[in-house]
Design a protein around this motif. Structure first.
Motif, short mmCIF file in Angstrom:
data_model
loop_
_atom_site.label_atom_id
_atom_site.label_comp_id
_atom_site.label_asym_id
_atom_site.label_seq_id
_atom_site.Cartn_x
_atom_site.Cartn_y
_atom_site.Cartn_z
N GLY A 106 0.80 -1.22 0.00
CA GLY A 106 0.00 0.00 0.00
C GLY A 106 0.82 1.26 0.00
O GLY A 106 0.31 2.34 0.29
N ALA A 107 2.10 1.15 -0.37
CA ALA A 107 3.01 2.30 -0.31
C ALA A 107 3.11 3.04 -1.63
O ALA A 107 4.07 3.77 -1.86
N GLY A 150 -1.18 4.35 9.52
CA GLY A 150 -2.29 5.03 8.89
C GLY A 150 -1.99 6.46 8.51
O GLY A 150 -0.98 7.04 8.91
N SER A 151 -2.90 7.03 7.72
CA SER A 151 -2.79 8.42 7.29
C SER A 151 -4.18 8.91 6.91
O SER A 151 -5.06 8.11 6.55
N ALA A 152 -4.39 10.21 6.94
CA ALA A 152 -5.66 10.79 6.52
C ALA A 152 -5.79 10.86 5.00
O ALA A 152 -6.83 11.26 4.50
N VAL A 165 -0.59 1.63 5.32
CA VAL A 165 0.50 0.81 4.79
C VAL A 165 0.74 -0.33 5.76
O VAL A 165 0.94 -0.11 6.95
N CYS A 166 0.67 -1.54 5.25
CA CYS A 166 0.91 -2.72 6.07
C CYS A 166 2.31 -3.25 5.76
O CYS A 166 2.63 -3.48 4.59
N ALA A 167 3.12 -3.43 6.77
CA ALA A 167 4.46 -3.99 6.59
C ALA A 167 4.41 -5.49 6.83
O ALA A 167 3.94 -5.94 7.89
N ARG A 168 4.86 -6.26 5.83
CA ARG A 168 4.80 -7.72 5.91
C ARG A 168 6.21 -8.30 5.96
O ARG A 168 7.15 -7.74 5.38
#
Length: 488
Positions: A106-107, A150-152, A165-168
Motif C-alpha cells: 500500500g506504499a 495510517g494516514s488521513a 501501509v501494512c508492513a509484511r
C-alpha cells in the motif's frame, strides 16, 4: 534472503510514495522479534525512525538503510483464467533484515500497478495484520505482519476511505506466479535462476538430489498440500486462491476477502466476488492441487534440460499425483487429533465425515463445537451430552456420539489426557469477521485499542482466557452472513 535476481525483466527499483502525517495503527512485537527490532514498553519500536520507514516516507533507520527497494514481476491464473503479466502492483520490497524480507503493502504505485493506485486502505490493512498474526499463533505457516501505519490520505474504493501501509515479513515472497511468468515468456535462464535461488536459500535438501528441480517441485507441493489441510482444520477460507497468490514456501499469503467459518457450511464462499464459488471452503484442496498443476507446467522447461518433453511431462504428472495423497494424510491426521484419537482405524474417516455432514446440516459453529467436544467424558450418557442440543437430527447425532464414545473406548482413551491434547489443536479464539469489523469501526474513529486487544487475544488462541470469553462466542444472528470483497 531478499530477492536477489536482478534486471529490468525481473524487478524494478521502486521508491515508496510518502503519506502525510503517518501514525501507528498496529504493531506486532512478536513479528518485530524476527528482525531483532527493539520494542519499548509501549509496544512500539524503540527507534522512532521506524514509523517513517514503515510508512514509506523514509528508507533508513538508525541501524538499516534500504537504498534499493524493488517491485517484482510475476504472472498467473486468476479465477482459473490466464491473466498474463501481473506483478507487485502495490507491494514494495524494502530489503532484508535477519533473514526476513520486509515488504510494504500500500506504499504507492509501481510499474506493475496497471490501473491501480498502489494504495491500501485502513480497513483491509487491519484485517491482514490481525489475520497474519492470528494464523501464526495457530501454528499455520504464514507471512507475518509487522505493522499498520495510517494516514488521513483519502483513497477511493467502493467508497472514500483512508490510506494505510501494512508492513509484511517473510523469508521470501516468491510465488507460483514468478515461475509462471518466466515459463510463459520462455525465459529459461531466469526460470533456472529462480529455482536455483529457492534451492540455495530455502530448500537446500534438494541441491544434491539427482533431480534437484523435480525435488524442488515436490517439496513446494508437499508444503502447500499440508498448508491447505491446516486451513480446513480451523475453518479458514482464503477467498482468492489465484496462482499468483500461492507461496513457493507454502505460506499463507495475500490476505484479502478471507474469512473463518462461523456456522459451518461446507460450501461457504467468503468472497462475494466469487460468483461461481470457485474458492469455496470445500474446494480449497482441489484448487490448491490445480495451482500445483500450474507450477508443474512452469517447471516443465527445467526438467526438459535433462529429459525429452514426453519424459518430463510424465515425471511431473506422476509427482503432481502425490498432492492428493499428501493432503489426505495430513487432513486425516489433523482431524483425528481434533477428535482426540491417538491411533488410526479404517473407520475413522467415515466417523469424521459423518460429523462434518451433521455440523453442516445443522449449521453448528465450527470452532466452538470442536473446542467443547473435549469436555465429553467416556462415562457420559448420550442424553447428558449438551452438544447434541445444537443438532436438528437428534437420532443421527446420538448415533454419532455413541460411535464416537465406542471409538475412544477402543483405544483406552483417558478423559483428562484427551481433553488436554484436544485443546492444543482446537482453538477457542479465531479472527471472526464481526470481531475484525468491530476493531475496524473503532480504528476509523482513531481508537486502536480494539486492534491491540484482538491481537493479544488471538496470540493465545488455545488458552482459555476467561476474561475474554465473549470473544470466543459465535456472532450475533444479524452478523452471521458477512462476506468480504476483493476491494482493499
Amino acid at each position: 534472503m531478499a530477492f536477489t535476481l536482478s534486471g529490468d525483466d525481473v524487478c524494478q527499483i521502486t521508491f515508496p510514495s510518502p503519506i502525510p502525517d503517518p501514525y501507528w495503527v498496529a504493531f506486532s512485537p512478536s513479528a518485530a522479534n524476527l528482525i531483532q527490532l527493539s520494542v519499548s514498553q509501549d509496544g512500539l519500536p524503540s527507534d522512532p525512525s521506524w514509523l517513517e520507514l514503515l510508512a514509506g516516507n523514509s528508507l533508513s533507520t538508525g541501524m538499516h538503510d534500504f537504498a534499493k527497494p524493488i517491485s517484482t514481476v510475476y504472472s498467473g491464473h486468476q479465477f482459473g483464467v490466464w491473466a498474463g503479466q501481473l506483478g507487485d502492483g502495490r507491494a514494495i520490497l524494502l530489503g532484508e533484515a535477519n533473514g526476513q524480507e520486509i515488504q510494504l503493502k500500500g506504499a504507492g504505485k509501481t510499474l506493475y500497478s496497471r490501473m491501480g493506485d498502489g494504495r491500501a486502505v485502513l480497513r483491509s490493512s487491519i484485517r491482514e495484520f490481525l489475520c497474519s498474526e492470528a494464523m501464526n499463533a495457530l501454528g499455520i505457516p504464514t507471512t507475518r505482519a509487522l505493522s499498520v501505519v495510517g494516514s488521513a490520505l483519502p483513497v477511493f474504493r467502493e467508497m472514500m476511505e483512508t490510506a494505510a501501509v501494512c508492513a509484511r515479513l517473510a523469508p521470501s515472497f516468491i510465488r507460483v506466479g514468478h515461475f509462471e511468468h518466466f515459463a510463459s515468456t520462455q525465459s529459461i535462464v531466469r526460470l533456472k535462476e529462480l529455482a536455483d535461488l529457492l534451492i540455495q536459500d530455502h530448500y537446500p535438501e534438494c541441491k544434491n538430489n539427482v533431480e534437484p528441480y523435480l525435488e524442488l517441485f515436490k517439496h513446494i507441493s508437499v508444503r502447500n498440500a499440508k498448508l491447505v489441510a491446516r486451513w480446513q482444520s480451523v475453518g479458514f477460507c482464503h477467498g482468492v486462491l489465484n496462482s499468483d497468490n500461492i507461496s513457493a514456501l507454502g505460506l499463507t499469503m495475500d490476505y484479502g476477502p478471507f474469512g473463518f467459518l462461523d456456522h459451518f457450511e461446507i460450501d461457504h464462499i467468503c468472497n462475494h466476488s466469487d460468483h461461481g464459488g470457485r474458492y469455496a471452503y470445500h474446494r480449497q484442496p482441489q484448487i490448491m492441487h490445480w495451482n500445483m498443476a500450474c507450477l508443474a507446467s512452469a517447471f516443465l522447461p527445467l526438467l526438459e534440460l535433462t529429459h525429452d518433453e514426453s519424459q518430463a511431462q510424465s515425471i511431473l504428472r506422476e509427482a503432481l499425483e502425490e498432492f492428493p495423497v499428501t493432503y489426505a494424510q495430513a487432513w486425516q491426521s489433523i482431524f483425528r487429533q481434533k477428535l482426540g484419537l491417538q491411533t488410526s482405524q479404517d473407520s475413522d474417516i467415515q466417523l469424521i465425515e459423518r460429523l462434518l455432514q451433521a455440523i453442516h446440516d445443522s449449521s453448528v459453529d465450527f470452532t466452538s463445537f470442536f473446542r467443547q467436544l473435549s469436555q465429553v467424558k467416556l462415562d457420559h450418557a448420550i442424553e447428558k451430552i449438551t452438544l447434541r442440543d445444537q443438532f436438528v437430527d437428534r437420532v443421527a447425532i446420538d448415533q454419532w456420539f455413541t460411535d464416537y464414545l465406542q471409538r475412544l473406548t477402543s483405544e483406552s482413551s483417558q478423559d483428562i489426557t484427551r481433553m488436554q491434547a484436544m485443546n492444543l489443536v482446537n482453538p477457542k479464539y479465531i479472527l471472526r469477521n464481526h470481531l475484525a469489523q468491530a476493531a475496524i469501526d473503532k480504528a476509523q474513529q482513531h481508537d486502536f485499542s480494539e486492534v491491540t486487544l484482538l491481537m493479544n487475544i488471538l496470540s493465545k488462541p488455545y488458552d482459555e482466557q476467561p476474561e475474554h470469553e465473549v470473544y470466543a462466542a459465535p456472532p450475533p444472528a444479524d452478523l452471521e452472513r458477512v462476506a468480504v470483497s476483493c476491494s482493499s
